[in-house]
Design an enzyme around this catalytic site. Sequence first.
Site, PDB file in Angstrom:
ATOM      1  N   HIS A   1      19.558 -38.548 -93.015  1.00 41.76           N
ATOM      2  CA  HIS A   1      18.954 -37.656 -92.015  1.00 41.76           C
ATOM      3  C   HIS A   1      18.038 -38.508 -91.124  1.00 41.76           C
ATOM      4  O   HIS A   1      17.407 -39.449 -91.600  1.00 41.76           O
ATOM      5  CB  HIS A   1      18.158 -36.552 -92.704  1.00 41.76           C
ATOM      6  CG  HIS A   1      17.725 -35.488 -91.743  1.00 41.76           C
ATOM      7  ND1 HIS A   1      16.655 -35.649 -90.904  1.00 41.76           N
ATOM      8  CD2 HIS A   1      18.239 -34.272 -91.465  1.00 41.76           C
ATOM      9  CE1 HIS A   1      16.527 -34.567 -90.145  1.00 41.76           C
ATOM     10  NE2 HIS A   1      17.484 -33.716 -90.469  1.00 41.76           N
TER      11      HIS A   1
ATOM     12  N   SER B   1      18.272 -27.342 -83.736  1.00 35.06           N
ATOM     13  CA  SER B   1      17.841 -26.063 -83.146  1.00 35.06           C
ATOM     14  C   SER B   1      18.936 -25.001 -83.149  1.00 35.06           C
ATOM     15  O   SER B   1      18.997 -24.158 -82.257  1.00 35.06           O
ATOM     16  CB  SER B   1      17.286 -26.277 -81.727  1.00 35.06           C
ATOM     17  OG  SER B   1      16.136 -27.101 -81.770  1.00 35.06           O
TER      18      SER B   1
ATOM     19  N   GLY C   1      17.925 -26.402 -89.812  1.00 33.09           N
ATOM     20  CA  GLY C   1      16.583 -26.631 -90.344  1.00 33.09           C
ATOM     21  C   GLY C   1      15.769 -25.345 -90.357  1.00 33.09           C
ATOM     22  O   GLY C   1      15.919 -24.485 -91.233  1.00 33.09           O
ATOM     23  N   GLY C   2      14.933 -25.178 -89.344  1.00 36.97           N
ATOM     24  CA  GLY C   2      13.976 -24.071 -89.283  1.00 36.97           C
ATOM     25  C   GLY C   2      14.579 -22.705 -89.576  1.00 36.97           C
ATOM     26  O   GLY C   2      14.013 -21.917 -90.344  1.00 36.97           O
TER      27      GLY C   2
ATOM     28  N   GLU D   1      23.501 -34.808 -85.369  1.00 39.19           N
ATOM     29  CA  GLU D   1      22.198 -34.208 -85.081  1.00 39.19           C
ATOM     30  C   GLU D   1      21.471 -35.047 -84.031  1.00 39.19           C
ATOM     31  O   GLU D   1      20.820 -36.043 -84.381  1.00 39.19           O
ATOM     32  CB  GLU D   1      21.346 -34.144 -86.357  1.00 39.19           C
ATOM     33  CG  GLU D   1      21.929 -33.281 -87.442  1.00 39.19           C
ATOM     34  CD  GLU D   1      20.859 -32.736 -88.380  1.00 39.19           C
ATOM     35  OE1 GLU D   1      20.809 -31.524 -88.571  1.00 39.19           O
ATOM     36  OE2 GLU D   1      20.057 -33.543 -88.909  1.00 39.19           O
TER      37      GLU D   1
ATOM     38  N   ASN E   1      18.912 -26.974 -94.320  1.00 40.38           N
ATOM     39  CA  ASN E   1      18.099 -28.096 -94.769  1.00 40.38           C
ATOM     40  C   ASN E   1      16.648 -27.624 -94.767  1.00 40.38           C
ATOM     41  O   ASN E   1      16.054 -27.467 -93.711  1.00 40.38           O
ATOM     42  CB  ASN E   1      18.293 -29.288 -93.816  1.00 40.38           C
ATOM     43  CG  ASN E   1      17.373 -30.448 -94.153  1.00 40.38           C
ATOM     44  OD1 ASN E   1      16.690 -30.442 -95.186  1.00 40.38           O
ATOM     45  ND2 ASN E   1      17.348 -31.449 -93.285  1.00 40.38           N
ATOM     46  N   TRP E   2      16.136 -27.380 -95.943  1.00 41.73           N
ATOM     47  CA  TRP E   2      14.772 -26.841 -96.040  1.00 41.73           C
ATOM     48  C   TRP E   2      13.698 -27.902 -95.813  1.00 41.73           C
ATOM     49  O   TRP E   2      12.520 -27.584 -95.730  1.00 41.73           O
ATOM     50  CB  TRP E   2      14.581 -26.149 -97.403  1.00 41.73           C
ATOM     51  CG  TRP E   2      15.042 -24.725 -97.387  1.00 41.73           C
ATOM     52  CD1 TRP E   2      15.951 -24.166 -96.523  1.00 41.73           C
ATOM     53  CD2 TRP E   2      14.608 -23.662 -98.244  1.00 41.73           C
ATOM     54  NE1 TRP E   2      16.108 -22.829 -96.797  1.00 41.73           N
ATOM     55  CE2 TRP E   2      15.294 -22.498 -97.851  1.00 41.73           C
ATOM     56  CE3 TRP E   2      13.717 -23.587 -99.314  1.00 41.73           C
ATOM     57  CZ2 TRP E   2      15.109 -21.271 -98.483  1.00 41.73           C
ATOM     58  CZ3 TRP E   2      13.529 -22.365 -99.953  1.00 41.73           C
ATOM     59  CH2 TRP E   2      14.225 -21.209 -99.533  1.00 41.73           C
ATOM     60  N   LYS E   3      14.101 -29.163 -95.781  1.00 40.88           N
ATOM     61  CA  LYS E   3      13.136 -30.257 -95.579  1.00 40.88           C
ATOM     62  C   LYS E   3      11.976 -30.101 -96.589  1.00 40.88           C
ATOM     63  O   LYS E   3      12.214 -29.663 -97.707  1.00 40.88           O
ATOM     64  CB  LYS E   3      12.665 -30.288 -94.125  1.00 40.88           C
ATOM     65  CG  LYS E   3      13.862 -30.293 -93.150  1.00 40.88           C
ATOM     66  CD  LYS E   3      13.520 -30.573 -91.721  1.00 40.88           C
ATOM     67  CE  LYS E   3      14.796 -30.608 -90.892  1.00 40.88           C
ATOM     68  NZ  LYS E   3      14.589 -30.986 -89.506  1.00 40.88           N
TER      69      LYS E   3
ATOM     70  N   GLY F   1      14.291 -29.524 -84.265  1.00 40.59           N
ATOM     71  CA  GLY F   1      12.970 -28.903 -84.333  1.00 40.59           C
ATOM     72  C   GLY F   1      12.303 -28.702 -82.984  1.00 40.59           C
ATOM     73  O   GLY F   1      11.111 -28.412 -82.911  1.00 40.59           O
TER      74      GLY F   1
ATOM     75  N   GLU G   1      15.186 -38.047 -90.069  1.00 37.84           N
ATOM     76  CA  GLU G   1      13.803 -38.110 -90.541  1.00 37.84           C
ATOM     77  C   GLU G   1      13.651 -39.151 -91.644  1.00 37.84           C
ATOM     78  O   GLU G   1      12.557 -39.671 -91.881  1.00 37.84           O
ATOM     79  CB  GLU G   1      13.347 -36.714 -90.998  1.00 37.84           C
ATOM     80  CG  GLU G   1      13.126 -35.797 -89.799  1.00 37.84           C
ATOM     81  CD  GLU G   1      13.354 -34.327 -90.069  1.00 37.84           C
ATOM     82  OE1 GLU G   1      13.377 -33.918 -91.243  1.00 37.84           O
ATOM     83  OE2 GLU G   1      13.516 -33.577 -89.078  1.00 37.84           O
TER      84      GLU G   1
HETATM   85  P1  13P Z   1      16.217 -27.633 -86.829  1.00 38.05           P
HETATM   86  O1  13P Z   1      17.334 -26.656 -87.035  1.00 38.05           O
HETATM   87  O2  13P Z   1      14.888 -27.135 -87.291  1.00 38.05           O
HETATM   88  O3  13P Z   1      16.208 -28.166 -85.420  1.00 38.05           O
HETATM   89  O4  13P Z   1      16.525 -28.903 -87.775  1.00 38.05           O
HETATM   90  C1  13P Z   1      17.770 -29.485 -87.721  1.00 38.05           C
HETATM   91  C2  13P Z   1      17.882 -30.462 -88.818  1.00 38.05           C
HETATM   92  O5  13P Z   1      17.241 -31.494 -88.825  1.00 38.05           O
HETATM   93  C3  13P Z   1      18.760 -30.121 -89.948  1.00 38.05           C
HETATM   94  O6  13P Z   1      18.973 -31.213 -90.775  1.00 38.05           O
END
Ligand code: 13P
Length: 251
Positions: free
Chosen positions: A95, A209, A230-231, A164, A9-11, A170, A97
Amino acid sequence: MNRKLIAGNWKMNGLSADLQTIREIAAGLAVSAAAPEALLCVPATLLAEAARQASGTALRMGGQTCHAQEKGAFTGDISALMLREAGAGFVIAGHSERRSGHGETDAIVAAQARAAVNAGLTPIICVGETLDERLSGATLRVIEGQLAGSLDGLQPGSFVLAYEPLWAIGTGNVATPAQIAEVHAFIRQFLEQRFGQSGQSVRILYGGSLNPANAAEIFPIPNVDGGLIGGASLKAGDFLAIYNTAGALTV
Ligand code: 13P
């Protein structure tokens, strides 16, 4: 055993210069039918070009959200069909967010997921508890409420789930194997009660994470059918390391 899905997920990250990362990931994937499925959910602005550059490889593309309506006067929104036409096969729905930053309720998430299915996309529906909810012992009740409200009108085979925990996103604070095992088993039980035997075939991803150092501990946990990353998905080497860890456990 369900085929694992390793999803990035590149956000809100990614400009055209980052297409290079997508090419590197696409080039590094295994091509056997038993290998995990690999997916990147990129910003909508990159989707069409990313899909073009990944075509002919095993890398799939996805969006990060879609509107519940097919089309209309919704300035700034994007429809599931637009994502599909741009080359997406998947879309993230609900998600945390978006639930917290954009007021997306369970009912809205369910409507978005149905819109995705109607457009030929596979929604990845996210659930997860806050730190306060976990500390007060409410985790499973919260997850149950989100599942009950976010799956309305959906059939197994048409969607993927992602657990999640918000406090793990994050933060570098990954959930422990015992915490992941408990919630994933609970989700599986919920799915079996709702859908019978077909509930077993719904893939349940872990997200929060996930990185190359902890993937080997997380993917063997029962009912973990992949990851939402994510990251670490922003770096080709890290994403591929996680993907290869999942692949090595599959064979
Ligand atoms: P991280 O892997 O950066 O913690 O993000 C997880 C996430 O929100 C994937 O959708």
